[in-house]
Write a protein that holds these residues in place. Structure first.
Motif, PDB file in Angstrom:
ATOM      1  N   MET A 153     -11.766   6.185 -10.830  1.00  0.00           N
ATOM      2  CA  MET A 153     -10.889   6.800  -9.843  1.00  0.00           C
ATOM      3  C   MET A 153     -11.626   7.062  -8.521  1.00  0.00           C
ATOM      4  SD  MET A 153      -7.873   6.916 -11.040  1.00  0.00           S
ATOM      5  CE  MET A 153      -8.244   5.350 -11.836  1.00  0.00           C
ATOM      6  N   GLU A 154     -12.865   7.495  -8.609  1.00  0.00           N
ATOM      7  CA  GLU A 154     -13.651   7.734  -7.389  1.00  0.00           C
ATOM      8  C   GLU A 154     -13.890   6.436  -6.627  1.00  0.00           C
ATOM      9  OE1 GLU A 154     -17.136   9.654  -8.796  1.00  0.00           O
ATOM     10  OE2 GLU A 154     -16.181  11.623  -9.015  1.00  0.00           O
ATOM     11  N   LYS A 155     -14.098   5.355  -7.374  1.00  0.00           N
ATOM     12  CA  LYS A 155     -14.281   4.048  -6.731  1.00  0.00           C
ATOM     13  C   LYS A 155     -12.970   3.601  -6.079  1.00  0.00           C
ATOM     14  CE  LYS A 155     -16.543   0.265  -5.730  1.00  0.00           C
ATOM     15  NZ  LYS A 155     -17.654   0.282  -4.762  1.00  0.00           N
ATOM     16  N   ALA A 156     -11.842   3.840  -6.765  1.00  0.00           N
ATOM     17  CA  ALA A 156     -10.543   3.467  -6.207  1.00  0.00           C
ATOM     18  C   ALA A 156     -10.277   4.254  -4.927  1.00  0.00           C
ATOM     19  CB  ALA A 156      -9.451   3.723  -7.239  1.00  0.00           C
ATOM     20  N   GLN A 157     -10.596   5.547  -4.963  1.00  0.00           N
ATOM     21  CA  GLN A 157     -10.428   6.391  -3.777  1.00  0.00           C
ATOM     22  C   GLN A 157     -11.220   5.836  -2.595  1.00  0.00           C
ATOM     23  OE1 GLN A 157     -12.589  10.063  -3.800  1.00  0.00           O
ATOM     24  NE2 GLN A 157     -10.882  11.204  -2.856  1.00  0.00           N
ATOM     25  N   GLN A 158     -12.467   5.436  -2.862  1.00  0.00           N
ATOM     26  CA  GLN A 158     -13.336   4.905  -1.812  1.00  0.00           C
ATOM     27  C   GLN A 158     -12.764   3.611  -1.225  1.00  0.00           C
ATOM     28  OE1 GLN A 158     -17.244   3.866  -3.238  1.00  0.00           O
ATOM     29  NE2 GLN A 158     -17.720   2.719  -1.384  1.00  0.00           N
ATOM     30  N   LEU A 159     -12.259   2.735  -2.097  1.00  0.00           N
ATOM     31  CA  LEU A 159     -11.711   1.453  -1.633  1.00  0.00           C
ATOM     32  C   LEU A 159     -10.421   1.647  -0.834  1.00  0.00           C
ATOM     33  CD1 LEU A 159     -12.352  -0.713  -4.837  1.00  0.00           C
ATOM     34  CD2 LEU A 159     -13.507  -0.923  -2.630  1.00  0.00           C
ATOM     35  N   LEU A 160      -9.608   2.619  -1.234  1.00  0.00           N
ATOM     36  CA  LEU A 160      -8.388   2.901  -0.475  1.00  0.00           C
ATOM     37  C   LEU A 160      -8.712   3.390   0.931  1.00  0.00           C
ATOM     38  CD1 LEU A 160      -6.245   4.617  -3.253  1.00  0.00           C
ATOM     39  CD2 LEU A 160      -5.619   2.522  -2.022  1.00  0.00           C
ATOM     40  N   GLN A 161      -9.815   4.139   1.054  1.00  0.00           N
ATOM     41  CA  GLN A 161     -10.206   4.685   2.349  1.00  0.00           C
ATOM     42  C   GLN A 161     -10.909   3.671   3.243  1.00  0.00           C
ATOM     43  OE1 GLN A 161     -12.567   7.957   0.887  1.00  0.00           O
ATOM     44  NE2 GLN A 161     -10.952   9.470   1.348  1.00  0.00           N
ATOM     45  N   THR A 162     -11.611   2.722   2.644  1.00  0.00           N
ATOM     46  CA  THR A 162     -12.511   1.861   3.441  1.00  0.00           C
ATOM     47  C   THR A 162     -12.106   0.387   3.483  1.00  0.00           C
ATOM     48  OG1 THR A 162     -13.945   1.501   1.518  1.00  0.00           O
ATOM     49  CG2 THR A 162     -14.467   3.373   2.965  1.00  0.00           C
ATOM     50  N   SER A 163     -11.010   0.012   2.815  1.00  0.00           N
ATOM     51  CA  SER A 163     -10.653  -1.413   2.788  1.00  0.00           C
ATOM     52  C   SER A 163      -9.168  -1.590   3.029  1.00  0.00           C
ATOM     53  CB  SER A 163     -11.027  -2.035   1.441  1.00  0.00           C
ATOM     54  OG  SER A 163     -10.097  -1.655   0.444  1.00  0.00           O
ATOM     55  N   ASN A 164      -8.774  -2.835   3.272  1.00  0.00           N
ATOM     56  CA  ASN A 164      -7.365  -3.188   3.436  1.00  0.00           C
ATOM     57  C   ASN A 164      -6.820  -3.893   2.201  1.00  0.00           C
ATOM     58  OD1 ASN A 164      -7.152  -2.186   6.115  1.00  0.00           O
ATOM     59  ND2 ASN A 164      -8.173  -4.049   6.881  1.00  0.00           N
ATOM     60  N   LEU A 165      -7.520  -3.755   1.083  1.00  0.00           N
ATOM     61  CA  LEU A 165      -7.096  -4.416  -0.150  1.00  0.00           C
ATOM     62  C   LEU A 165      -5.760  -3.846  -0.616  1.00  0.00           C
ATOM     63  CD1 LEU A 165     -10.530  -4.391  -2.029  1.00  0.00           C
ATOM     64  CD2 LEU A 165      -9.357  -6.409  -1.124  1.00  0.00           C
ATOM     65  N   ASP A 208       0.413   7.089  -0.836  1.00  0.00           N
ATOM     66  CA  ASP A 208       0.411   8.344  -0.083  1.00  0.00           C
ATOM     67  C   ASP A 208      -1.003   8.740   0.325  1.00  0.00           C
ATOM     68  OD1 ASP A 208       3.124   8.498  -0.292  1.00  0.00           O
ATOM     69  OD2 ASP A 208       3.101   9.851  -2.049  1.00  0.00           O
ATOM     70  N   PHE A 209      -1.949   8.504  -0.587  1.00  0.00           N
ATOM     71  CA  PHE A 209      -3.341   8.836  -0.296  1.00  0.00           C
ATOM     72  C   PHE A 209      -3.863   8.021   0.888  1.00  0.00           C
ATOM     73  CE2 PHE A 209      -7.887   8.404  -0.657  1.00  0.00           C
ATOM     74  CZ  PHE A 209      -8.323   9.681  -0.958  1.00  0.00           C
ATOM     75  N   ARG A 210      -3.548   6.724   0.876  1.00  0.00           N
ATOM     76  CA  ARG A 210      -3.987   5.859   1.973  1.00  0.00           C
ATOM     77  C   ARG A 210      -3.275   6.232   3.274  1.00  0.00           C
ATOM     78  NH1 ARG A 210      -4.221  -0.450   0.834  1.00  0.00           N
ATOM     79  NH2 ARG A 210      -6.467  -0.072   0.643  1.00  0.00           N
ATOM     80  N   GLY A 211      -2.003   6.698   3.172  1.00  0.00           N
ATOM     81  CA  GLY A 211      -1.277   7.079   4.377  1.00  0.00           C
ATOM     82  C   GLY A 211      -1.646   8.462   4.873  1.00  0.00           C
ATOM     83  N   GLY A 212      -2.468   9.178   4.157  1.00  0.00           N
ATOM     84  CA  GLY A 212      -2.919  10.490   4.608  1.00  0.00           C
ATOM     85  C   GLY A 212      -1.969  11.603   4.264  1.00  0.00           C
ATOM     86  N   GLN A 213      -0.995  11.354   3.370  1.00  0.00           N
ATOM     87  CA  GLN A 213      -0.002  12.373   3.050  1.00  0.00           C
ATOM     88  C   GLN A 213      -0.454  13.176   1.831  1.00  0.00           C
ATOM     89  OE1 GLN A 213       3.952  10.694   2.861  1.00  0.00           O
ATOM     90  NE2 GLN A 213       3.406   9.110   4.369  1.00  0.00           N
ATOM     91  N   ILE A 214      -1.580  13.862   1.941  1.00  0.00           N
ATOM     92  CA  ILE A 214      -2.067  14.715   0.858  1.00  0.00           C
ATOM     93  C   ILE A 214      -2.478  16.072   1.407  1.00  0.00           C
ATOM     94  CG2 ILE A 214      -2.802  12.797  -0.564  1.00  0.00           C
ATOM     95  CD1 ILE A 214      -5.617  13.283   0.427  1.00  0.00           C
TER      96      ILE A 214
END
Length: 468
Positions: A419-431, A462-468
């Motif tokens: 989950m921490e890796k997924a969080q990092q990829l959502l924040q730093t990539s366009n995948l 939502d996490f990638r869109g900043g809605q948290i």
């Protein structure tokens, strides 16, 4: 029988001279008849005659030009008789100058010819042993690419000592072969020569009993073509003395083994033996055996064993999570004289690696190594069972050790890391979300959404869109 070559452009001489006298009773036989100097020169190279009877004036190459060219090319071991319809002494002078033995005017006086042939025989010239040695040396090691029809078949034995060369000569002669010994570079080449095709192509038992000597043996070859093949086969075998020191190597046997043998060996076997500290010597013995099943040269072997060792190192590093000190020993082994010497050096490297692996297993933090491995292989199907197999630990013991040291069991820890890796990829990539799910080892997107929301109280989008 001494061999006679007739070179003349007149059909009467070509057809009549062989019938003029009884050649056989005088110890001679006609080996060939050529119609001009060019074909005559080719016949000199091919048949190596003892006597050349040639006309002076012929098309393409005259008789004198032919004899001069033969001398330039090193063919001097024959007795020349010049024929001419011209009595001009200048021809006789030039013929004598280039080494012709006699000068006969046409039409040929048969009594005069017989006297010349008798004189040649009375001189008792050594046409055979000395000339065979010189001729064969030029044809096998020199630039003379013609055959040698004095014999029909030839086989080459290369040895290192003169004593063994003499042994082979005695054996060959006892088997009915003519034998010539040639010294070349630091070796002796013992040539078995036969006018008839040998009925039994096997090696004589006496040769097979010569122990502790490196003997390289060519096939039986015909002598009607370029004899350098006799040397080429020996040079081919020389590439494999590294693999088979002090053995008898026969060309066709090594060639057949090289072409037909198939052997597969996985370096993973050695890597696993290093980890479990079991049967390394046995597995290494099998490893070395595959080189003899599929013969390769010393350079190829040295290069391959270095690459194989590096493959083991990489396996231990990537699959077992070990910090292995890399070793390059190619320069140490490339100049060694035999595979036995290479085995000694390389086996020592593997046992040093074994000590390094076992020391790391005993002293390192197995939990830290599992954590490192898991982080580097998140996309794979990971489990505590797989970790136990990889790191050679009891599964139950490893699970308790991990929980005690980390404060949570391995599966919960793994889920958290994913989950921490997924969080990092959502924040730093366009995948895409499904791509990230696959990268962290949760290919089921619905399950990934569910887990992610449980961890971060928001969907991946939502996490990638900043809605948290």
């Amino acid at each position: 029988m001494k061999q006679v070559l007739i070179v003349d452009d007149e059909p009467a001489i070509q057809e009549g001279l062989p019938l003029l006298i009884d050649w056989k009773s005088l110890g001679y036989e006609i080996c060939a008849v050529a119609p001009n100097g060019k074909e005559g020169l080719a016949a000199i190279k091919k048949f190596q005659p003892d006597v050349v009877i040639t006309d002076i004036r012929m098309p393409i190459l005259t008789g004198l030009e032919m004899l001069k060219e033969a001398q330039k090319q090193g063919h001097t071991d024959f007795y020349a008789i010049i024929l001419s319809g011209y009595s001009d002494f200048s021809y006789a002078k030039e013929a004598i100058h280039i080494g012709a033995a006699s000068y006969l005017l046409k039409p040929i006086d048969e009594d005069e010819l017989i006297e010349i042939l008798k004189k040649i025989s009375q001189e008792n010239r050594d046409f055979s042993p000395k000339n065979d040695t010189q001729i064969l040396f030029a044809k096998i090691f020199g630039n003379d690419q013609s055959g040698y029809l004095r014999f029909g078949f030839i086989r080459n034995f290369r040895v290192q000592s003169q004593e063994v060369a003499q042994q082979l000569k005695t054996i060959g002669e006892s088997e009915g072969f003519s034998v010539v010994i040639l010294g070349h570079v630091e070796f002796f080449h013992v040539l078995f020569l036969s006018k008839e095709e040998p009925n039994d192509l096997r090696l004589p038992m006496q040769i097979q009993k010569i122990d502790h000597q490196e003997i390289l043996i060519s096939n039986w070859l015909t002598t009607d073509k370029n004899l350098q093949e006799v040397y080429d086969q020996i040079r081919f075998l020389g590439n494999y003395t590294f693999l088979y020191p002090n053995q008898h190597l026969v060309y066709d046997q090594v060639l057949r083994r090289q072409k037909n043998s198939i052997f597969n060996f996985s370096m993973k076997k050695i890597a696993e033996a290093l980890v479990i500290d079991k049967s390394l010597s046995t597995i290494l013995a099998t490893y070395w055996e595959h080189f003899t099943l599929v013969p390769v040269t010393s350079q190829e072997i040295c290069w391959q064993v270095q690459k194989d060792y590096e493959q083991v190192e990489k396996y231990l590093q990537s699959e077992k999570g070990m910090s292995i000190q890399e070793v390059n020993f190619y320069n140490e082994i490339k100049s060694l004289a035999s595979i036995d010497q290479v085995k000694e050096v390389v086996n020592e490297k593997y046992f040093l690696l074994l000590a390094q692996v076992q020391a790391e297993l005993n002293s390192s933090n197995i939990v830290a190594r599992i954590q490192k491995y898991s982080a580097e292989h998140l996309s794979e199907d990971l489990s505590l069972k797989k970790m136990a197999e990889l790191f050679n630990y009891n599964r139950a013991y490893l699970g308790k050790k991990f929980t005690r040291q980390v404060g949570q069991n391995y599966l919960d820890y793994l889920e958290e890391v994913r989950m921490e890796k997924a969080q990092q990829l959502l924040q730093t990539s366009n995948l895409m979300v499904y791509e990230i799910a696959e990268m962290v080892g949760i290919p089921n997107v619905d399950y990934f959404y569910k887990k992610f929301k449980a961890f971060f109280h928001a969907s991946p989008n939502d996490f990638r869109g900043g809605q948290i």
